[in-house]
Design a protein around this motif. Sequence first.
Motif, mmCIF file in Angstrom:
data_model
loop_
_atom_site.group_PDB
_atom_site.id
_atom_site.type_symbol
_atom_site.label_atom_id
_atom_site.label_comp_id
_atom_site.label_asym_id
_atom_site.label_seq_id
_atom_site.Cartn_x
_atom_site.Cartn_y
_atom_site.Cartn_z
ATOM 1 N N SER A 192 6.379 -8.796 6.509
ATOM 2 C CA SER A 192 5.016 -9.321 6.227
ATOM 3 C C SER A 192 4.225 -9.504 7.543
ATOM 4 C CB SER A 192 5.073 -10.601 5.124
ATOM 5 O OG SER A 192 3.772 -11.283 5.094
ATOM 6 N N ASP A 193 3.281 -8.933 7.871
ATOM 7 C CA ASP A 193 2.406 -9.135 8.901
ATOM 8 C C ASP A 193 2.052 -10.411 9.318
ATOM 9 O OD1 ASP A 193 2.953 -6.275 9.523
ATOM 10 O OD2 ASP A 193 1.101 -5.606 8.383
ATOM 11 N N ASP A 194 1.524 -10.965 8.035
ATOM 12 C CA ASP A 194 0.669 -12.381 8.185
ATOM 13 C C ASP A 194 1.738 -13.381 7.712
ATOM 14 O OD1 ASP A 194 1.001 -11.852 5.703
ATOM 15 O OD2 ASP A 194 -1.234 -12.098 5.365
ATOM 16 N N GLY A 195 3.161 -12.902 7.436
ATOM 17 C CA GLY A 195 3.933 -13.969 7.182
ATOM 18 C C GLY A 195 3.824 -14.583 5.710
ATOM 19 N N GLY A 196 3.048 -13.945 5.034
ATOM 20 C CA GLY A 196 2.777 -14.456 3.752
ATOM 21 C C GLY A 196 3.633 -14.044 2.653
ATOM 22 N N PRO A 197 3.919 -14.538 1.473
ATOM 23 C CA PRO A 197 5.007 -14.358 0.619
ATOM 24 C C PRO A 197 4.835 -12.909 -0.151
ATOM 25 C CG PRO A 197 3.744 -15.927 -0.190
ATOM 26 C CD PRO A 197 3.352 -15.729 1.071
ATOM 27 N N LYS A 198 5.829 -12.287 -0.463
ATOM 28 C CA LYS A 198 6.030 -11.103 -1.310
ATOM 29 C C LYS A 198 6.821 -11.251 -2.395
ATOM 30 C CE LYS A 198 5.395 -7.793 2.423
ATOM 31 N NZ LYS A 198 6.372 -6.515 3.179
ATOM 32 N N ARG A 199 6.742 -10.510 -3.465
ATOM 33 C CA ARG A 199 7.467 -10.987 -4.480
ATOM 34 C C ARG A 199 8.362 -9.590 -4.967
ATOM 35 N NH1 ARG A 199 5.536 -12.404 -10.778
ATOM 36 N NH2 ARG A 199 5.076 -10.155 -10.892
ATOM 37 N N PHE A 200 9.805 -9.739 -5.289
ATOM 38 C CA PHE A 200 10.529 -8.790 -5.515
ATOM 39 C C PHE A 200 11.041 -8.978 -6.940
ATOM 40 C CE2 PHE A 200 14.872 -6.775 -5.603
ATOM 41 C CZ PHE A 200 14.286 -5.314 -5.393
ATOM 42 N N VAL A 201 11.105 -8.085 -7.883
ATOM 43 C CA VAL A 201 11.910 -8.329 -9.314
ATOM 44 C C VAL A 201 13.099 -7.570 -9.326
ATOM 45 C CG1 VAL A 201 11.365 -8.213 -11.705
ATOM 46 C CG2 VAL A 201 9.540 -8.276 -9.997
ATOM 47 N N LEU A 202 14.202 -8.464 -9.847
ATOM 48 C CA LEU A 202 15.469 -8.095 -9.993
ATOM 49 C C LEU A 202 15.325 -8.138 -11.595
ATOM 50 C CD1 LEU A 202 18.016 -10.104 -7.997
ATOM 51 C CD2 LEU A 202 17.747 -7.571 -8.149
ATOM 52 N N ASP A 203 15.683 -6.982 -12.178
ATOM 53 C CA ASP A 203 15.442 -6.589 -13.479
ATOM 54 C C ASP A 203 16.669 -6.129 -14.009
ATOM 55 O OD1 ASP A 203 14.965 -5.694 -16.019
ATOM 56 O OD2 ASP A 203 12.848 -5.329 -15.624
ATOM 57 N N ASP A 204 17.478 -6.693 -14.959
ATOM 58 C CA ASP A 204 18.867 -6.198 -15.088
ATOM 59 C C ASP A 204 18.730 -5.632 -16.454
ATOM 60 O OD1 ASP A 204 18.868 -8.270 -17.191
ATOM 61 O OD2 ASP A 204 20.639 -9.342 -16.455
ATOM 62 N N PHE A 205 17.535 -5.430 -16.931
ATOM 63 C CA PHE A 205 17.349 -4.352 -18.194
ATOM 64 C C PHE A 205 16.922 -2.982 -17.747
ATOM 65 C CE2 PHE A 205 16.759 -8.168 -20.475
ATOM 66 C CZ PHE A 205 17.505 -7.863 -21.767
ATOM 67 N N LYS A 206 16.178 -2.622 -16.541
ATOM 68 C CA LYS A 206 15.912 -1.560 -15.954
ATOM 69 C C LYS A 206 16.936 -0.985 -15.192
ATOM 70 C CE LYS A 206 10.883 -2.158 -15.658
ATOM 71 N NZ LYS A 206 9.689 -2.288 -15.005
ATOM 72 N N PHE A 207 17.862 -1.775 -14.632
ATOM 73 C CA PHE A 207 18.940 -1.327 -13.929
ATOM 74 C C PHE A 207 20.375 -1.804 -14.487
ATOM 75 C CE2 PHE A 207 15.507 -1.674 -10.924
ATOM 76 C CZ PHE A 207 15.785 -0.444 -10.298
ATOM 77 N N VAL A 208 21.352 -0.976 -14.158
ATOM 78 C CA VAL A 208 22.679 -1.300 -14.649
ATOM 79 C C VAL A 208 23.037 -2.934 -14.624
ATOM 80 C CG1 VAL A 208 25.102 -0.791 -14.993
ATOM 81 C CG2 VAL A 208 23.313 1.090 -14.470
ATOM 82 N N ARG A 209 23.336 -3.516 -15.630
ATOM 83 C CA ARG A 209 23.402 -5.021 -15.656
ATOM 84 C C ARG A 209 24.320 -5.639 -14.718
ATOM 85 N NH1 ARG A 209 22.632 -8.146 -21.236
ATOM 86 N NH2 ARG A 209 20.654 -7.028 -20.704
ATOM 87 N N LYS A 210 25.633 -5.146 -14.798
ATOM 88 C CA LYS A 210 26.636 -5.908 -14.164
ATOM 89 C C LYS A 210 26.384 -5.862 -12.451
ATOM 90 C CE LYS A 210 30.061 -6.221 -17.684
ATOM 91 N NZ LYS A 210 29.733 -7.502 -17.810
#
Length: 225
Positions: free
Chosen positions: A158-176
């Motif tokens: 982040s250039d300004d140090g502000g927060p970003k959001r990343f989503v972990l989704d165990d339906f779209k990706f193999v669960r285990k």
Amino acid sequence: MSTSDQIIRAERDARYYTRFWFIAAGAFVFMLLCIYDGAVKWPAQHERFVVYTELSENQRGGEWESVAAERGWPLEPPAKDRSPAEINGQFVFAGICLAVVLALMVFILRSRGRWMQADGAQITTSWGETVAYDAVEEIDKRKWEKKGLAYIRHSTGSDDGGPKRFVLDDFKFVRKPTDAILYQMEQAVGVEKITGGAPEQDLAAKAADAVDGDGSDSAAVAEAT
């Protein structure tokens, strides 16, 4: 190699996208039905209704069966008219269905080959996004148990140090392997950054708690790790 420093790769789960193929197929079939109604069935019904109405208004209703037989129409008088507006409306619906089909196909095809990978220090993805564990500020697990969604607030790159959001989704990706990535992250950043849910168990503990009986779940966990 411990879970904290091993490489874990989660591929897209094709089963999640199967439902969208069915939705696209249904929309495509409905589109074909709309085109058939608008181009063939309803114009013919409108024509029959116009002829029948003209005969009735001119006191010639008794001639309907002979006119219908001559033109190859059903002998039963048409019960309902289909106006030009209704006929044109079928093509509008067909266009909407086509847009839905195309949007779903783009969505499904763009997902092919997607993956995310954790190496003990960060998550990298096939679409170029990176989440460094030392930049994680919060792991929001309010929707993890019911919907398989964990929201990671971080400041990686982040250039300004502000927060970003990343989503972990165990339906779209193999669960285990996705669960294993979340566990690895939690161990790296500290459980004090978890909100809205409990920390993940070690996969070995999950395997021990599984009530499968035949060892298949334990084997799958071992394969994911």
